[in-house]
Design a protein around this motif. Sequence first.
Motif, PDB file in Angstrom:
ATOM      1  N   CYS A  89      -3.186   1.038   5.918  1.00 23.16           N
ATOM      2  CA  CYS A  89      -3.223   1.108   4.403  1.00 23.16           C
ATOM      3  C   CYS A  89      -4.180   0.353   3.730  1.00 23.16           C
ATOM      4  CB  CYS A  89      -1.586   0.449   4.006  1.00 23.16           C
ATOM      5  SG  CYS A  89      -0.267   1.681   4.433  1.00 23.16           S
ATOM      6  N   TRP A 112       0.105  -6.156   4.938  1.00 26.81           N
ATOM      7  CA  TRP A 112      -0.083  -4.831   4.546  1.00 26.81           C
ATOM      8  C   TRP A 112      -0.244  -4.341   6.077  1.00 26.81           C
ATOM      9  CZ3 TRP A 112      -2.285  -2.388   0.389  1.00 26.81           C
ATOM     10  CH2 TRP A 112      -2.646  -2.997  -0.843  1.00 26.81           C
ATOM     11  N   GLY A 158       0.736  -1.169   0.140  1.00 24.99           N
ATOM     12  CA  GLY A 158      -0.245  -0.209  -0.084  1.00 24.99           C
ATOM     13  C   GLY A 158       0.920   1.311  -0.052  1.00 24.99           C
ATOM     14  N   ARG A 201      -6.993   1.042   1.194  1.00 19.22           N
ATOM     15  CA  ARG A 201      -6.951   0.330  -0.357  1.00 19.22           C
ATOM     16  C   ARG A 201      -8.401  -0.121  -0.308  1.00 19.22           C
ATOM     17  NH1 ARG A 201      -3.556  -1.593  -3.927  1.00 19.22           N
ATOM     18  NH2 ARG A 201      -2.321   0.426  -3.731  1.00 19.22           N
TER      19      ARG A 201
END
Length: 88
Positions: A69, A65, A39, A73
């Motif tokens: 993030c 991740w 990300g 996303r």
Amino acid sequence: MRPPWRFRGEPLALEWVADGWHLRFVQPYRATKVYRCPGCDQEILPRTLHVVVWPEGEASQRRHWHKACWERRFAELRRAGRRGRPAT
Ligand SMILES: [Zn+2]
């Protein structure tokens, strides 16, 4: 309407499927390696709570991740979905 993908409270042992994405928390004591977050392209340091995400049924595509993030996303993916793009 699905609930928004937000994580609050105690995340231990949480595992979640939403919109075709499978998510699993990695608890700080189990995070022993450095990963690179797709990300933000920054490192996820050991002993950091983060998440592993993969398309449902495709565990070979697991990615680590930062929690924030992925939330960002995922919100983008949901917005894209509302524009009529097929989910991946
Ligand atoms: Zn990140």
